[in-house]
Design a protein around this motif. Structure first.
Motif: not given
Length: 445
Positions: A418-426
């Protein structure tokens, strides 16, 4: 949960202690707490309620051929990292070959980093290369932050990255062991390959016969012997031969410092299903028979095989000819690896906790990224949000890979990211990407 800018809540969060309902608090790009599902959300924190979608740690893929610069028409940091993000991968480590120049000197590493800097949608690290003539460059590369060194024991397929013979392996491994580094090895013995029948043409059976299991087995035995002698740390890349598993298991019991990976294509595709002329299935070592695949799965379950990585090795479509002898060897699977492995894992009775262990926790540990690979306080807030029971049919044209050639075309897979997040950011959600936010990583001393 006093320190929180963001809270992600799900009925299924995969933590080191198992799967459970939880609320994951994030501040300054790090996980600050993993708390009960119904914990109060602090004032000012944004809540993302994921419902029954599963929250996983972002995957860490330590075997990716980005091919940039020099062969960017094959792939590239922009397309490779978008494909990674779309598939729930938040960190990748780039292989040192198939780019021009290869990552075999500090200057070449600097070139690679300059090219990647503004194109990375996920975090990116780099392997160095061990060649017959660059022993002097290994320590400087190590000091510059590469995660280890890739070597071939048989021809690599590109002239600028020659393989090591046994004397060369001994010299490079002694140097690397001297500073506590890691050597990762494409283990096929060239003499066994030369002795195998080389018929060429479109028949997959002929190609399979040209890359016999004993080529892998012999090369791995030699690597184990060198690692034992030098007390060196070594890693076997893309294991496909189940015949090598008893040797590897015994080496581990003896305390040899060896780890092993396999790949989604060995775990999900079989020789029996490869159509003649379909060189999108060509890779080296090759996809083998279903009985061999069963033994690889058993070895994953018992820990003989440590982890699963893609060995994403794309090319332009014109290089995938119907002659298996001359077609480029490499599987494009970066965006599909999580879904492919999960589809087969669930069929065999494994859980998402196992997939996370194989594709995130252990891969992060392999390269010493102790801020990656798990949902627990102190780690980077890197996540994949997965709908594990939803399916999709692979449409090559819908992939983010630069060249839309894949052995998974037309397959129905479980697991929609559905989604991917890097260091708390989508960084991606429902196919929509942000601007690149990835960082270039170096080995932690």
């Amino acid at each position: 949960m006093s320190e929180a800018e963001l809270v992600l809540r799900s009925t299924r969060v995969i933590t080191p202690d198992g799967s459970r309902p939880a609320a994951v608090a994030v501040a300054d790009g790090r996980i600050t707490a993993v708390l009960p599902y119904d914990a109060a959300v602090p004032s000012g924190a944004r809540l993302e309620d994921l419902g029954d979608d599963v929250l996983l740690p972002g995957l860490v893929d330590t075997h990716v051929h980005v091919n940039d610069p020099g062969r960017t028409h094959w792939e590239g940091f922009w397309t490779a990292t978008r494909a990674a993000a779309a598939g729930g991968i938040t960190t990748l480590v780039d292989m040192p070959l198939n780019s021009l120049p290869p990552t075999t000197t500090v200057d070449h590493l600097r070139t690679k980093r300059e090219v990647a800097a503004d194109k990375a949608h996920v975090d990116v690290g780099f392997w160095g290369g061990a060649l017959p003539d660059n022993v002097k460059d290994l320590r400087p590369l190590h000091d510059s932050g590469v995660f280890g060194f890739k070597a071939f024991l048989s021809p690599s397929g590109v002239d600028e990255f020659p393989h090591l013979d046994q004397d060369g392996l001994a010299r490079s491994l002694a140097e690397i062991a001297g500073f506590g580094g890691l050597l990762i090895v494409h283990a096929e013995d060239p003499h066994h390959l030369d002795a195998a029948p080389q018929r060429g043409g479109p028949r997959y059976a002929d190609f399979l016969a040209s890359r016999p299991r004993d080529a892998e087995d012999t090369a791995i035995a030699a690597l184990v012997a060198q690692a034992r002698r030098l007390d060196a740390r070594v890693h076997v890349l893309h294991l496909s031969s189940s015949d090598a598993l008893p040797l590897i298991a015994e080496a581990k019991r003896e305390g040899v410092r060896i780890t092993v990976e396999t790949c989604p294509h060995y775990l999900t595709l079989t020789a029996e299903e490869v159509p003649d002329g379909a060189s999108e299935f060509k890779c080296c070592p090759p996809i083998r028979e279903s009985a061999n695949q069963d033994l690889l799965w058993q070895a994953l379950a018992d820990g003989t095989i440590d982890c699963v990585v893609t060995d994403h090795s794309p090319s332009t479509a014109d290089l995938k000819t119907d002659d298996f002898a001359t077609a480029w060897g490499g599987i494009s699977g970066l965006q599909l690896s999580l879904a492919a492995v999960w589809t087969e894992a669930r069929r065999r009775g494994h859980g998402l906790e196992d997939v996370v262990r194989w594709m995130s926790t252990r891969t992060a540990a392999l390269v010493g990224l102790d801020r990656k690979g798990a949902i627990e306080p102190g780690r980077d807030a890197d996540f994949a949000v997965l709908a594990p029971d939803e399916t999709f049919t692979v449409d090559p044209a819908a992939l983010q890979h630069r060249n839309h050639v894949t052995a998974y075309a037309g397959k129905t897979l479980y697991g929609v990211v559905r989604s991917t997040w890097l260091r708390g950011r989508r960084i991606v959600a429902d196919g929509e990407f942000t601007a690149p936010k990835g960082q270039l990583l170096t080995r932690i001393p």
